[in-house]
Motif scaffolding. Structure first.
Motif, short mmCIF file in Angstrom:
data_model
loop_
_atom_site.label_atom_id
_atom_site.label_comp_id
_atom_site.label_asym_id
_atom_site.label_seq_id
_atom_site.Cartn_x
_atom_site.Cartn_y
_atom_site.Cartn_z
N ASN A 192 0.82 -1.23 0.00
CA ASN A 192 0.00 0.00 0.00
C ASN A 192 0.85 1.26 0.00
OD1 ASN A 192 -2.10 -1.82 0.24
ND2 ASN A 192 -2.21 -1.61 2.46
N ASP A 193 2.07 1.14 -0.43
CA ASP A 193 3.01 2.27 -0.43
C ASP A 193 3.08 2.84 -1.85
OD1 ASP A 193 5.06 4.04 -0.28
OD2 ASP A 193 6.55 2.62 0.49
N LEU A 194 2.48 4.02 -2.02
CA LEU A 194 2.42 4.60 -3.36
C LEU A 194 3.79 5.00 -3.91
CD1 LEU A 194 -0.85 6.71 -3.08
CD2 LEU A 194 -0.44 4.70 -4.50
N SER A 195 4.77 5.13 -3.02
CA SER A 195 6.11 5.46 -3.52
C SER A 195 6.74 4.27 -4.26
CB SER A 195 7.03 5.88 -2.36
OG SER A 195 7.30 4.78 -1.52
N THR A 196 6.16 3.07 -4.08
CA THR A 196 6.68 1.89 -4.78
C THR A 196 5.97 1.65 -6.11
OG1 THR A 196 5.12 0.33 -3.78
CG2 THR A 196 7.16 0.79 -2.54
N LEU A 197 5.06 2.54 -6.46
CA LEU A 197 4.25 2.35 -7.68
C LEU A 197 5.14 2.19 -8.91
CD1 LEU A 197 1.41 2.28 -8.99
CD2 LEU A 197 1.56 4.78 -9.20
N LYS A 198 4.97 1.02 -9.57
CA LYS A 198 5.72 0.74 -10.80
C LYS A 198 4.72 0.86 -11.95
CE LYS A 198 8.24 -3.11 -12.95
NZ LYS A 198 7.16 -3.72 -13.74
N TRP A 199 5.00 1.71 -12.88
CA TRP A 199 4.05 2.06 -13.94
C TRP A 199 4.46 1.36 -15.22
CZ3 TRP A 199 -0.50 4.08 -13.24
CH2 TRP A 199 -1.20 4.64 -14.31
N ASP A 200 3.60 0.41 -15.67
CA ASP A 200 3.93 -0.34 -16.89
C ASP A 200 3.28 0.26 -18.14
OD1 ASP A 200 5.49 -2.18 -15.54
OD2 ASP A 200 3.81 -3.51 -15.12
#
Lengths: 239, 85
Positions: free
Chosen positions: B24-32
């Motif tokens: 739930n950590d948005l800083s880890t969001l990986k955008w494909d």
């Protein structure tokens, strides 16, 4: 005392000789003793060959011996025709036995809402003790899926370092994990069991990657949702 | 905010986006979805209550429609369930 002596046949001066020919007879006796002692010495193995506790004396050829230094702890003496003594100290063969086990429980929730294979946080490393060993990989993966329409699928694959060794394609409705009914949440524990032959003694990392088949209709998967654990166990099996 | 709320918010902002994140950590969001614009953390956080409200409104609207239909048919919810079983 027998004359000649029982063991070496030394001819002793007789009582008559002691009177008539004592110096010559003692000369014969002394030379016989000298010759025999040299013969004995040549046939003996000198204790100075060995240098340390556990050293062995082994033949390197007919009538020729050499020192075989003690091996490392927990090694066993093994025949090896290429070694000078024909023997060497080596690690015991595994013989199909479990040589080591490593295991981990993963609770890091990982949301995968992409068709790209993505790390699930299920990962663990092992360093095989022998290049001939096999690695039995046992994974119990906690996977949750949701989608507002029918048919929801997740693909997955097991990687050894960067190499995929098992792939559960999400195409053609043959996935790693599947749900069926619209708007239903599905959470299951699915398994991967695979016997791998990494052929290395270097540290080797196994990990699981996942994907979803549909991105529309709010489809997503969550691995280890709410900290429900997935587990990974790696067993090194001796060849 | 939880994973499902975050996922719904991102899909509200960018339908059919492909992404992943951890804990739930948005800083880890990986955008494909490289062809689509990645929303900011602020935009995602702001979208969460909007999506929640929309979902609650949708649920309430469905409930109201259901109640009106039952009333028109003159049967209870239990009787309707019995008919469908």
């Amino acid at each position: 005392m027998a004359n000649p002596t029982t063991n070496y046949g030394f001819v002793m001066p007789t009582p008559t000789d002691l009177v008539t020919d004592l110096p010559a007879d003692f000369g014969v006796f002394g030379q016989a003793v000298d010759t025999q002692m040299l013969t004995n010495a040549n046939a003996a193995i000198a204790k100075t060959i060995v240098d340390a506790k556990g050293d062995l004396i082994a033949a390197t050829a007919a009538d020729t011996v050499s020192r075989l230094a003690v091996g490392a702890n927990n090694t066993v003496l093994t025949a090896d025709s290429t070694a000078a003594t024909g023997m060497k100290w080596a690690a015991p063969a595994g013989g199909g036995k479990v040589l080591q086990v490593v295991s981990a429980a993963i609770t890091t929730a990982t949301t995968i809402a992409t068709t790209t294979m993505t790390d699930t946080a299920i990962t663990l490393a092992i360093t095989p003790t022998s290049a001939t060993s096999k690695i039995l990989v046992i994974i119990s993966a906690n996977v949750y899926m949701t989608r507002s329409e029918n048919n929801e699928f997740a693909g997955a694959r097991l990687l050894r370092d960067a190499t995929a060794v098992v792939t559960y394609s999400n195409s053609g409705f043959v996935g790693f994990f599947a749900g069926g009914i619209s708007s239903q949440e599905n959470q299951h524990t699915a398994s991967i069991v695979y016997l791998d032959s990494p052929a290395t003694t270097s540290a080797t990392t196994y990990k699981v990657q996942g994907q979803i088949i549909y991105t529309a209709d709010s489809a997503s998967s969550i691995w280890q949702r709410n900290s429900n654990p997935s587990t990974i166990t790696l067993m090194e099996i001796g060849a | 905010m939880n994973s499902i709320e975050i996922t719904a918010a991102i899909r509200h902002l960018v339908p059919n986006a492909e992404f992943s994140f951890t804990d739930n950590d948005l800083s880890t969001l990986k955008w494909d979805s490289t062809e689509l614009t990645k929303p900011t953390i602020t935009q995602i956080k702001a979208a969460i209550p909007i999506v929640k409200a929309a979902q609650e409104a949708e649920i309430a609207a469905k409930a109201a429609t259901k109640a009106a239909l039952l009333e028109r048919l003159g049967i209870t919810a239990d009787e309707a369930a019995l008919l469908l079983s």
